[in-house]
Design a protein around this motif. Structure first.
Motif, PDB file in Angstrom:
ATOM      1  N   GLN A 154       2.416  -2.138   3.268  1.00 27.38           N
ATOM      2  CA  GLN A 154       1.179  -1.762   2.583  1.00 27.38           C
ATOM      3  C   GLN A 154       0.016  -1.597   3.553  1.00 27.38           C
ATOM      4  N   GLY A 155      -0.174  -2.617   4.408  1.00 28.95           N
ATOM      5  CA  GLY A 155      -1.415  -2.709   5.175  1.00 28.95           C
ATOM      6  C   GLY A 155      -1.684  -1.537   6.102  1.00 28.95           C
ATOM      7  N   GLY A 156      -0.798  -1.282   7.070  1.00 30.87           N
ATOM      8  CA  GLY A 156      -1.029  -0.181   7.985  1.00 30.87           C
ATOM      9  C   GLY A 156      -0.436  -0.434   9.349  1.00 30.87           C
TER      10      GLY A 156
ATOM     11  N   ALA B 176      -2.860   4.355   4.975  1.00 31.44           N
ATOM     12  CA  ALA B 176      -2.921   5.340   3.900  1.00 31.44           C
ATOM     13  C   ALA B 176      -3.093   4.548   2.610  1.00 31.44           C
ATOM     14  N   ALA B 177      -4.360   4.312   2.232  1.00 40.58           N
ATOM     15  CA  ALA B 177      -4.711   3.416   1.119  1.00 40.58           C
ATOM     16  C   ALA B 177      -3.964   2.100   1.303  1.00 40.58           C
ATOM     17  N   ASP B 178      -3.202   1.652   0.277  1.00 35.82           N
ATOM     18  CA  ASP B 178      -2.423   0.411   0.415  1.00 35.82           C
ATOM     19  C   ASP B 178      -0.923   0.706   0.296  1.00 35.82           C
TER      20      ASP B 178
ATOM     21  N   PRO C 118      -5.087   0.992  -4.493  1.00 35.10           N
ATOM     22  CA  PRO C 118      -4.632   1.600  -5.760  1.00 35.10           C
ATOM     23  C   PRO C 118      -3.269   1.098  -6.217  1.00 35.10           C
ATOM     24  N   THR C 119      -2.351   0.875  -5.283  1.00 30.11           N
ATOM     25  CA  THR C 119      -1.004   0.419  -5.650  1.00 30.11           C
ATOM     26  C   THR C 119      -1.053  -0.998  -6.201  1.00 30.11           C
ATOM     27  N   ILE C 120      -1.763  -1.872  -5.495  1.00 31.76           N
ATOM     28  CA  ILE C 120      -1.879  -3.269  -5.934  1.00 31.76           C
ATOM     29  C   ILE C 120      -2.623  -3.351  -7.268  1.00 31.76           C
TER      30      ILE C 120
END
Length: 526
Positions: free
Chosen positions: A45-47, A125-127, A318-320
């Motif tokens: 998630q993070g990057g 890329a976002a989360d 957004p995913t979380i």
């Protein structure tokens, strides 16, 4: 017999990067246990951490990595990886990865901060960074004429000179089980690369996918490769605690953007454990949560990011946000229930700066490998960076050396095995292993617990070896065989470390010793 110049086992970020770069010059075979996108990289998630801002420095990133690694990082390796970070990110951008933009930034991309980092240096890329990266690269891999992708193929074992009765110490390819047909295929290759990820499924609770069964580590050990630092299993502090949220990770970046850890009554506790509070490295935060849960008899603690606006949460996470909302948790109004869960295998197959292992023509890249980068604890978002940098190193090494002829290899021999009369032995052993590893080889350890685990592992190994010798192989048997071996290596390494450091905390040896060294295990076959 299938023939390739290079065989890549695994389709995470390391595997896809290797395939694309090698395919510009040779024929590449890539096998993956399930589909191309089923793996840990897609879940990241993070990057990816790299020095991309004028406000950041290489030395700062190096120091943050060394600090998180608690005195066991190889400083030369750490510098090598950090120095090659920007080039790795530039390559992903060139491939079209849709990293989150920030027009106010000189570089044009948004950088976030995570635990253990002294600067904002996580490009994302976002989360859902891993998914964005993997989708972009997978599309290119599937359309490349020089890459053959074999999905639903589970590696059984490496084919080495020793197994063929030869005098050399070389890898000639691998056997792989087609899990759809049940056929074991023989794959010959000049070079073979292990990019199979970690061994998180050896534990009951993990953020890892079902594919993380330590296959590459086990195969390399059986082939005669040394492994190192297997005792350092990273528990991610914040896995979503919910009966219908299997293995869902709450990104480190939530704390990086101001998330606060609290007890059920709303009391904040991290400042009592570390001056860096929620931004302490993962091992510190995971132990603090474990301590508070045991002290108060809790099933979980809470991560509160509700002070941020809905607009901020929907933009950055957004995913979380959507996943929690689907489970009835509105993170803009209430805290997120979280628990620690196994997340990353910091040790692995010993590999040098060119990703070479102890066996000629065999490479290991990514979580499968012990490169020396992570030490006793991995710094957040350094894992995908490691995949990229060492994939590049392996490609250069493979292309720079003279190519040897492919060897004719024997087919898989099933003449002395039969169909198993029942599978309950496999499922029962799988469940037993994961339970006692969680209970005896978890965040806090004792010699007595480790010895109990060791005894049970030996009993399981005897049963599994007998099963493997007498019956046709299947995916569950192969994965269990590899998991039990990984469990043995983890416990052996933990018993050998007479101190507490990073991710390994022992009640019998609660302090750190001076002049720490990696824990290196050598197989008896060497």
């Amino acid at each position: 017999m299938l023939r390739f110049d290079t065989l890549i086992i695994g389709s995470g970020l390391a595997g896809l990067t290797l395939a694309l770069k090698l395919a510009e010059h040779q024929k590449v075979g890539l096998i993956t246990k399930k589909s191309l996108l089923d793996g840990a990289s897609s879940r990241a998630q993070g990057g990816i951490a790299a020095v991309l801002s004028s406000e950041d420095t290489l030395d700062a990133h190096i120091q943050d990595t060394l600090t998180a690694g608690a005195g066991l990082c190889d400083e030369a390796v750490t510098r090598y990886v950090v120095e090659h970070g920007k080039a790795a990110i530039d390559w992903l951008i060139d491939q079209g990865v849709p990293f989150t933009r920030d027009n106010s930034s000189l570089m044009g991309y948004h950088l976030t901060r995570e635990g253990g980092h002294s600067r904002r240096r996580i490009i994302h890329a976002a989360d859902a960074t891993g998914h964005a990266v993997q989708e972009t690269l997978a599309a290119k891999v599937l359309s490349h004429p020089n890459i053959t992708v074999l999905e639903h193929h589970l590696s059984v074992d490496l084919i080495t000179g020793r197994k063929l009765g030869l005098a050399d110490n070389r890898c000639y390819g691998a056997y792989a089980l087609n899990s759809l047909s049940g056929e074991v295929v023989t794959i010959a290759a000049r070079d073979t690369i292990l990019a199979t990820g970690g061994s998180g499924k050896v534990y009951l609770y993990t953020t890892n996918p079902d594919t993380a069964t330590g296959d590459g580590i086990a195969m390399a050990w059986r082939a005669g490769c040394r492994v190192a630092n297997m005792e350092f299993i990273q528990f991610h502090p914040t896995c979503l605690y919910h009966p219908h949220a299997k293995s869902f990770l709450i990104s480190e970046a939530v704390r990086g953007e101001g998330g606060i850890l609290k007890l059920p009554d709303g009391t904040r506790f991290m400042p009592h454990h570390d001056e860096r509070a929620e931004l302490a490295p993962r091992d510190v935060v995971a132990r603090a949560i474990d301590f508070e849960m045991k002290k108060h008899g809790l099933d979980c603690v809470y991560l509160d990011i509700s002070h941020q606006s809905i607009e901020f949460l929907e933009e950055h996470f957004p995913t979380i946000y959507s996943r929690c909302l689907s489970l009835g948790i509105n993170i803009s109004k209430e805290p997120i229930p979280v628990v620690p869960a196994v997340h990353f295998t910091c040790g692995g197959v010993m590999a040098d700066l060119n990703a070479r292992t102890d066996v000629d023509n065999l490479y290991a890249v990514g979580e499968t490998a012990y490169s020396g980068l992570h030490g006793a604890n991995r710094l957040a978002s350094n894992s995908l960076l490691e995949c990229l940098v060492f994939a590049n190193a392996a490609v250069r090494d493979i292309l720079d050396k003279p190519q040897q002829a492919l060897r004719e290899l024997p087919a898989w021999d099933e003449s002395r095995v039969t169909d198993a009369d029942e599978q309950i032995v496999i499922s029962h052993n799988w469940a037993e292993l994961r339970h006692f590893m969680w209970n005896y080889v978890g965040i806090v350890r004792t010699n007595k617990r480790l010895q109990r685990a060791q005894h049970r592992i030996q009993l399981l190994q005897d049963e599994i070896d007998e099963f493997y010798a007498n019956f046709h192989v299947n995916p569950d048997l192969l994965e269990l065989r590899n998991l039990v071996l990984n469990a043995e290596l983890i416990v052996q390494s933990a018993l050998a470390r007479h101190e507490s450091r990073g991710l390994h905390f022992s009640k019998d040896y609660p302090t750190a010793q001076p002049n720490p060294q990696p824990t290196i295990l050598t197989p008896r076959t060497r």
